[in-house]
Design a protein around this motif. Structure first.
Motif, PDB file in Angstrom:
ATOM      1  N   LEU A  63       0.855  -1.183   0.000  1.00 11.50           N
ATOM      2  CA  LEU A  63       0.000   0.000   0.000  1.00 11.50           C
ATOM      3  C   LEU A  63       0.892   1.233   0.000  1.00 11.50           C
ATOM      4  O   LEU A  63       1.817   1.341   0.815  1.00 11.50           O
ATOM      5  CB  LEU A  63      -0.903   0.019   1.242  1.00 11.50           C
ATOM      6  N   ILE A  64       0.628   2.143  -0.928  1.00 13.42           N
ATOM      7  CA  ILE A  64       1.406   3.380  -0.975  1.00 13.42           C
ATOM      8  C   ILE A  64       0.452   4.571  -0.873  1.00 13.42           C
ATOM      9  O   ILE A  64      -0.740   4.467  -1.159  1.00 13.42           O
ATOM     10  CB  ILE A  64       2.229   3.488  -2.279  1.00 13.42           C
ATOM     11  N   VAL A  65       0.999   5.703  -0.437  1.00 13.69           N
ATOM     12  CA  VAL A  65       0.211   6.925  -0.352  1.00 13.69           C
ATOM     13  C   VAL A  65      -0.138   7.374  -1.768  1.00 13.69           C
ATOM     14  O   VAL A  65       0.738   7.458  -2.636  1.00 13.69           O
ATOM     15  CB  VAL A  65       0.993   8.034   0.378  1.00 13.69           C
ATOM     16  N   SER A  66      -1.410   7.630  -1.996  1.00 10.78           N
ATOM     17  CA  SER A  66      -1.868   8.027  -3.332  1.00 10.78           C
ATOM     18  C   SER A  66      -1.337   9.406  -3.714  1.00 10.78           C
ATOM     19  O   SER A  66      -0.904  10.189  -2.865  1.00 10.78           O
ATOM     20  CB  SER A  66      -3.402   8.047  -3.373  1.00 10.78           C
ATOM     21  N   SER A  67      -1.365   9.687  -4.991  1.00  8.92           N
ATOM     22  CA  SER A  67      -0.987  11.011  -5.491  1.00  8.92           C
ATOM     23  C   SER A  67      -2.109  11.535  -6.373  1.00  8.92           C
ATOM     24  O   SER A  67      -2.935  10.765  -6.872  1.00  8.92           O
ATOM     25  CB  SER A  67       0.328  10.935  -6.279  1.00  8.92           C
TER      26      SER A  67
END
Length: 214
Positions: A63-67
């Motif tokens: 899971l990564i922080v969205s942009s």
């Protein structure tokens, strides 16, 4: 001392909002549990909730922080301007004298934060939240909470642009003056103009046209 288990969601969201975790950063369950001093179960639940809200996105199994891309950014600012303008208009009509006094005090106090982008960004969020609450419309407040949650996906604050902090405080002063005068149209126009100028600054920051002070 360990933070309450139920705070896992707000702790992660605040970390994203404050730029501790930036768009593209990978969030690891075990690392978050250790950082915030909570067990992995509430961390897992918080991550699932943030993914459902599109604040986190899948990159394989991670899971990564969205942009936000350019179009998403533009769409967000359009909605924000409309809802914030409505909040200011309602605040001019429904805010108590005490709420108006708090807004005025915020503007005066925030002058001491000039030159401190991160501190001013936090103060800016408090200022806007106070206007939302002063609208006395719970459904509008809920929608604005969603909008401001998405604002956390911006890697830097527009207040970091050289000279933007002073201009923003002047715009806050104009918004509060309109609310003090109980002029709903002027309050809405002042807040919409404030959001528009913030958007222009954001675009210039992203393009490299203006320089960040941080």
């Amino acid at each position: 001392m360990k933070a309450p288990q139920t705070d896992a969601y707000s702790l992660i969201l605040e970390a994203i909002d404050m730029g501790i975790y930036k768009p593209g950063d990978r969030l690891v369950e075990s690392d978050l549990a250790e950082r915030f001093g909570v067990s992995r179960t509430p961390i897992r639940e918080a991550l699932q909730r943030l993914e459902t809200q599109s604040l986190l996105t899948r990159d394989g199994r991670s899971l990564i922080v969205s942009s936000l891309d350019h179009n998403q950014l533009a769409e967000l600012y359009v909605v924000r301007a409309e809802l914030e303008g409505l909040a200011a208009s309602l605040a001019a009509r429904h805010a108590t004298e005490e709420e108006v006094r708090v807004l005025r005090d915020m503007v005066e106090k925030d002058r001491g934060l000039l030159g401190n982008p991160s501190g001013l960004a936090r103060a800016n969020r408090r200022f806007h939240k106070q206007i939302h609450l002063a609208s006395h419309n719970r459904f509008l407040v809920q929608q604005l909470d969603l909008v401001h949650r998405s604002m956390a996906l911006m890697a830097t604050t527009s207040l970091a642009a050289v000279g933007r902090d002073e201009d923003a405080l002047k715009e806050h002063d104009a918004i509060v003056s309109a609310i003090e005068a109980r002029d709903s149209d002027a309050a809405s126009a002042a807040l919409r103009a404030h959001i528009s100028k913030a958007f222009v600054t954001r675009l210039k920051l992203d393009s490299g046209e203006v320089v960040s002070s941080v």
